[in-house]
Design an enzyme around this catalytic site. Structure first.
Site, PDB file in Angstrom:
ATOM      1  N   THR A 195       0.829  -1.317  -0.014  1.00 15.15           N
ATOM      2  CA  THR A 195      -0.016  -0.176   0.104  1.00 15.15           C
ATOM      3  C   THR A 195       0.841   1.221   0.106  1.00 15.15           C
ATOM      4  O   THR A 195       1.903   1.366   0.655  1.00 15.15           O
ATOM      5  CB  THR A 195      -1.083   0.051   1.336  1.00 15.15           C
ATOM      6  OG1 THR A 195      -1.684   1.490   1.280  1.00 15.15           O
ATOM      7  CG2 THR A 195      -0.301  -0.045   2.322  1.00 15.15           C
ATOM      8  N   SER A 241      -2.386   3.184  10.161  1.00 14.96           N
ATOM      9  CA  SER A 241      -3.664   2.200  10.936  1.00 14.96           C
ATOM     10  C   SER A 241      -2.968   1.093  11.193  1.00 14.96           C
ATOM     11  O   SER A 241      -1.740   0.850  10.778  1.00 14.96           O
ATOM     12  CB  SER A 241      -4.798   2.171   9.881  1.00 14.96           C
ATOM     13  OG  SER A 241      -4.294   1.343   8.940  1.00 14.96           O
ATOM     14  N   TYR A 300      -3.793  -1.784  10.113  1.00 14.26           N
ATOM     15  CA  TYR A 300      -3.787  -2.413   8.829  1.00 14.26           C
ATOM     16  C   TYR A 300      -2.605  -1.778   8.086  1.00 14.26           C
ATOM     17  O   TYR A 300      -1.815  -2.645   7.437  1.00 14.26           O
ATOM     18  CB  TYR A 300      -4.964  -2.030   7.929  1.00 14.26           C
ATOM     19  CG  TYR A 300      -4.789  -2.131   6.592  1.00 14.26           C
ATOM     20  CD1 TYR A 300      -4.446  -3.440   5.731  1.00 14.26           C
ATOM     21  CD2 TYR A 300      -4.708  -0.953   5.601  1.00 14.26           C
ATOM     22  CE1 TYR A 300      -4.078  -3.398   4.371  1.00 14.26           C
ATOM     23  CE2 TYR A 300      -4.122  -0.909   4.457  1.00 14.26           C
ATOM     24  CZ  TYR A 300      -3.829  -2.064   3.830  1.00 14.26           C
ATOM     25  OH  TYR A 300      -3.668  -2.230   2.503  1.00 14.26           O
ATOM     26  N   HIS A 301      -2.260  -0.481   7.882  1.00 17.67           N
ATOM     27  CA  HIS A 301      -0.925  -0.036   7.210  1.00 17.67           C
ATOM     28  C   HIS A 301       0.266  -0.501   8.024  1.00 17.67           C
ATOM     29  O   HIS A 301       1.065  -0.551   7.463  1.00 17.67           O
ATOM     30  CB  HIS A 301      -1.067   1.344   7.009  1.00 17.67           C
ATOM     31  CG  HIS A 301      -2.083   2.009   5.883  1.00 17.67           C
ATOM     32  ND1 HIS A 301      -3.293   2.436   6.733  1.00 17.67           N
ATOM     33  CD2 HIS A 301      -2.055   2.143   4.656  1.00 17.67           C
ATOM     34  CE1 HIS A 301      -4.210   2.876   5.392  1.00 17.67           C
ATOM     35  NE2 HIS A 301      -3.354   2.731   4.317  1.00 17.67           N
ATOM     36  N   LYS A 308       1.333  -3.996   6.542  1.00 19.95           N
ATOM     37  CA  LYS A 308       2.159  -3.788   5.317  1.00 19.95           C
ATOM     38  C   LYS A 308       3.568  -3.328   5.481  1.00 19.95           C
ATOM     39  O   LYS A 308       4.180  -3.832   4.495  1.00 19.95           O
ATOM     40  CB  LYS A 308       1.172  -3.191   4.345  1.00 19.95           C
ATOM     41  CG  LYS A 308      -0.213  -3.545   4.070  1.00 19.95           C
ATOM     42  CD  LYS A 308       0.072  -4.361   2.755  1.00 19.95           C
ATOM     43  CE  LYS A 308      -1.649  -5.099   2.589  1.00 19.95           C
ATOM     44  NZ  LYS A 308      -1.839  -5.932   1.345  1.00 19.95           N
ATOM     45  N   GLN A 319       0.305  -0.003  -3.572  1.00 23.51           N
ATOM     46  CA  GLN A 319      -0.945   0.445  -4.123  1.00 23.51           C
ATOM     47  C   GLN A 319      -1.692   1.660  -3.674  1.00 23.51           C
ATOM     48  O   GLN A 319      -1.822   1.612  -2.361  1.00 23.51           O
ATOM     49  CB  GLN A 319      -1.982  -0.667  -4.517  1.00 23.51           C
ATOM     50  CG  GLN A 319      -2.877  -0.392  -5.499  1.00 23.51           C
ATOM     51  CD  GLN A 319      -3.630  -1.685  -5.782  1.00 23.51           C
ATOM     52  OE1 GLN A 319      -3.675  -2.084  -6.860  1.00 23.51           O
ATOM     53  NE2 GLN A 319      -4.523  -2.079  -4.839  1.00 23.51           N
ATOM     54  N   ASN A 371     -15.255   5.597  -4.443  1.00 23.71           N
ATOM     55  CA  ASN A 371     -16.379   4.831  -4.620  1.00 23.71           C
ATOM     56  C   ASN A 371     -17.334   5.138  -3.671  1.00 23.71           C
ATOM     57  O   ASN A 371     -18.647   5.037  -4.263  1.00 23.71           O
ATOM     58  CB  ASN A 371     -15.789   3.403  -4.549  1.00 23.71           C
ATOM     59  CG  ASN A 371     -15.296   2.978  -5.851  1.00 23.71           C
ATOM     60  OD1 ASN A 371     -15.177   3.514  -6.667  1.00 23.71           O
ATOM     61  ND2 ASN A 371     -14.874   1.609  -5.848  1.00 23.71           N
ATOM     62  N   GLU A 412      -5.362  11.677  11.520  1.00 27.24           N
ATOM     63  CA  GLU A 412      -4.653  11.855  10.224  1.00 27.24           C
ATOM     64  C   GLU A 412      -4.452  13.174  10.170  1.00 27.24           C
ATOM     65  O   GLU A 412      -5.161  14.086  10.390  1.00 27.24           O
ATOM     66  CB  GLU A 412      -5.116  11.215   9.011  1.00 27.24           C
ATOM     67  CG  GLU A 412      -6.823  11.770   8.672  1.00 27.24           C
ATOM     68  CD  GLU A 412      -7.271  10.936   7.629  1.00 27.24           C
ATOM     69  OE1 GLU A 412      -6.806  10.056   6.962  1.00 27.24           O
ATOM     70  OE2 GLU A 412      -8.394  11.439   7.156  1.00 27.24           O
TER      71      GLU A 412
HETATM   72  N1  USQ Z   1     -12.527   9.686   3.757  1.00 26.59           N
HETATM   73  C1  USQ Z   1     -13.530  10.778   3.522  1.00 26.59           C
HETATM   74  N2  USQ Z   1     -14.731  10.274   3.478  1.00 26.59           N
HETATM   75  C2  USQ Z   1     -15.044   8.968   3.346  1.00 26.59           C
HETATM   76  C3  USQ Z   1     -14.151   7.922   3.248  1.00 26.59           C
HETATM   77  C4  USQ Z   1     -12.603   8.265   3.536  1.00 26.59           C
HETATM   78  O1  USQ Z   1     -13.100  11.746   3.609  1.00 26.59           O
HETATM   79  O2  USQ Z   1     -16.283   8.621   3.232  1.00 26.59           O
HETATM   80  C5  USQ Z   1     -11.060   9.920   3.613  1.00 26.59           C
HETATM   81  C6  USQ Z   1     -10.133   9.306   4.857  1.00 26.59           C
HETATM   82  O3  USQ Z   1     -10.509   9.899   6.151  1.00 26.59           O
HETATM   83  C7  USQ Z   1      -8.833   9.071   4.098  1.00 26.59           C
HETATM   84  C8  USQ Z   1      -9.014   9.093   2.863  1.00 26.59           C
HETATM   85  O4  USQ Z   1     -10.301   9.371   2.446  1.00 26.59           O
HETATM   86  O5  USQ Z   1      -8.073  10.464   4.506  1.00 26.59           O
HETATM   87  C9  USQ Z   1      -8.810   7.659   2.167  1.00 26.59           C
HETATM   88  O6  USQ Z   1      -9.596   6.767   3.007  1.00 26.59           O
HETATM   89  P1  USQ Z   1     -10.045   5.296   2.117  1.00 26.59           P
HETATM   90  O7  USQ Z   1     -11.024   4.712   3.081  1.00 26.59           O
HETATM   91  O8  USQ Z   1     -10.311   5.528   0.797  1.00 26.59           O
HETATM   92  O9  USQ Z   1      -8.612   4.632   1.897  1.00 26.59           O
HETATM   93  P2  USQ Z   1      -7.747   4.030   2.873  1.00 26.59           P
HETATM   94  O10 USQ Z   1      -8.475   3.724   4.368  1.00 26.59           O
HETATM   95  O11 USQ Z   1      -6.481   4.535   3.031  1.00 26.59           O
HETATM   96  O12 USQ Z   1      -7.548   2.415   2.509  1.00 26.59           O
HETATM   97  C10 USQ Z   1      -7.680   2.191   1.164  1.00 26.59           C
HETATM   98  C11 USQ Z   1      -7.669   0.692   1.000  1.00 26.59           C
HETATM   99  C12 USQ Z   1      -6.460  -0.225   1.607  1.00 26.59           C
HETATM  100  C13 USQ Z   1      -5.231   0.435   0.677  1.00 26.59           C
HETATM  101  C14 USQ Z   1      -5.336   2.164   0.522  1.00 26.59           C
HETATM  102  C15 USQ Z   1      -4.377   2.744  -0.100  1.00 26.59           C
HETATM  103  O13 USQ Z   1      -8.826   0.094   1.894  1.00 26.59           O
HETATM  104  O14 USQ Z   1      -6.492  -1.293   1.237  1.00 26.59           O
HETATM  105  O15 USQ Z   1      -4.119   0.061   0.816  1.00 26.59           O
HETATM  106  O16 USQ Z   1      -6.650   2.615   0.367  1.00 26.59           O
HETATM  107  S1  USQ Z   1      -3.633   4.167   0.568  1.00 26.59           S
HETATM  108  O17 USQ Z   1      -4.703   5.187   1.057  1.00 26.59           O
HETATM  109  O18 USQ Z   1      -2.932   4.877  -0.427  1.00 26.59           O
HETATM  110  O19 USQ Z   1      -2.825   3.770   1.574  1.00 26.59           O
END
Ligand code: USQ
Length: 402
Positions: free
Chosen positions: A145, A186, A188-189, A192, A215, A247, A331
């Site tokens: 990630t 987190s 989870y992170h 990884k 990713q 999404n 965050e």
């Molecule tokens: N966020 C909002 N509103 C929402 C959902 C999320 O503002 O309704 C914000 C979160 O606070 C965060 C950001 O959007 O700042 C991203 O959240 P996310 O739920 O889209 O992504 P994340 O929890 O980081 O995890 C997802 C996947 C994970 C992958 C990661 C890639 O679930 O498996 O590893 O994206 S990354 O984010 O680049 O680490």
């Protein structure tokens, strides 16, 4: 090639299995179906109706003539069976998606933290130990990630996994290459990030050939193969734990639910379309490191966006309302992000960037299955700390805005 896809029943694992099978590879899905059990635990379901994995494979055979094999196996808890399966299957490549992948789920309670760490770290380590023990020289491609890098503003592009640094030595400065320092946000992170250290050790100690793909956030739901039949459809999560930001905004717009921006929405994140994810796996397979080489690390993302800009774009496209909510996560409110992805571009990736057509395709899928959405499961309520949980619990808007 004979390719094992561990976690091949999941959101990226399933379309990857189809993509590789379509290219003519012999695909073996290994999965413990835990993601389906987590749906049951949370009392939510994929927006799209999912057939069983056996049924999915049967339909694929009918559509394409290609067989995808399925093995029910828990990588984290059944070490002896993992070795036995590897010895029987003898894959040329192993793609490892078999980890609990939601940050909010991993922070829900102490039990969820423990489950995520046990499951993810054991799964990865069991696989590595079993590859060494059985002597199977498979190229291991792992879904990591972007979140291992952390999300503070660095003021420079994030390189692909490694950083060149200089340290003070008795005879002046000494240059060295290190893994980019991890700063997981987190549990989870964090898993990884731990995976990275295990990969470094096994590549250096046992000559395992490993590629780690950092990713970004995946958006979209269909790939060329999942479009081919109603029962090949991918899973699609909208709930506060497993739904990911873009999404979620698209689904929320489809059902007239205000877009749930956390905090100021100043978080900048890396994104990639699902179709590009499966293409990147194909490209990574074509460029395996040699035994004795360091772990190959790619940044698997195509563009960066700020959360509030995405909300604004979806609102303009659909007429949805935008709500700024208390952030359940710990965050940075605002961060900048510049990421290098030169290696995939050099291998021939032609990125799919945010396009109205693909965005509205998600809205259309969401409208089609809107009757399957439980609106009470849309808010994200898994809090990162007890203080944040208290604040959210005392703010009715954070729990429901529609
Ligand atoms: N966020 C909002 N509103 C929402 C959902 C999320 O503002 O309704 C914000 C979160 O606070 C965060 C950001 O959007 O700042 C991203 O959240 P996310 O739920 O889209 O992504 P994340 O929890 O980081 O995890 C997802 C996947 C994970 C992958 C990661 C890639 O679930 O498996 O590893 O994206 S990354 O984010 O680049 O680490």
């Amino acid at each position: 090639m004979r390719i094992a896809v561990l976690g091949g029943d999941g959101f990226v694992g399933w379309p990857t299995s189809l993509h590789l099978s379509n290219l003519g590879h012999e695909v073996h899905i290994v999965d413990d179906l835990s993601r389906r059990w987590i749906d049951t635990e949370l009392g939510v379901q994929s927006l799209t109706p999912m057939a069983s994995i056996q049924e999915r494979c049967r339909i694929w055979k009918q559509e394409s003539g290609n067989t995808i094999h399925f093995h029910l196996l828990n990588l984290a808890n059944e070490y002896e069976r993992v070795k036995q399966w590897l010895t029987e299957c003898r894959p040329d490549a192993v793609i490892h998606f078999a980890e609990q992948r939601a940050a909010p789920y991993s922070m829900k309670t102490d039990r969820h933290k423990v489950y995520t760490v046990d499951n993810n770290v054991n799964a990865t380590h069991n696989l590595l130990a079993a590859l060494v023990e059985t002597g199977i020289d498979a190229h291991l491609v792992h879904l990591g990630t972007m979140g291992v890098y952390g999300y503070s503003s660095v003021g420079a592009p994030i390189p692909e996994g490694y950083l060149n640094v200089e340290i003070d030595a008795p005879k002046g400065k000494k240059g060295m290459e290190i893994l980019y320092p991890t700063r997981p946000g987190s549990a989870y992170h964090m898993t990884k990030s731990l995976d990275q250290i295990m990969f470094q050790f096994y590549a250096q100690n046992d000559g395992l050939r490993i590629t780690d793909l950092h990713q970004g956030i995946v958006w979209g739901t269909h790939t060329d193969q999942t479009r081919r039949h109603e029962q090949l459809i991918n899973r699609f999560d909208y709930d506060g734990d497993y739904g990911t930001v873009l999404n979620r905004f698209l689904i929320q717009a489809a059902i007239g639910y205000p877009l749930t921006v956390h905090g100021t929405g100043g978080q900048t994140r890396a994104f990639i379309h699902l179709q590009d994810c499966v293409r990147c796996i194909e490209l990574a397979l074509s460029d395996a490191p040699k035994s004795g080489e360091r772990v190959k690390i790619f940044n698997q993302m195509t563009e960066t966006h700020r959360v509030r800009d995405l909300a604004k774009m979806v609102a303009e496209m659909t007429g949805a309302e935008v709500k700024f909510l208390p952030n359940p996560r710990k965050e940075a409110d605002e961060n900048d992000l510049i990421v290098k992805n030169d290696q995939f571009l050099a291998l021939g990736l032609n990125p799919i960037t945010l396009q109205e057509g693909l965005l509205s395709e998600v809205v259309d899928v969401a409208k089609k299955y809107a009757h399957r959405i439980d609106r009470s499961r849309v808010p994200a309520v898994s809090a990162w700390t007890k203080d944040i949980a208290q604040r959210i619990n005392h703010n009715p808007e954070a729990r429901s805005v529609a």
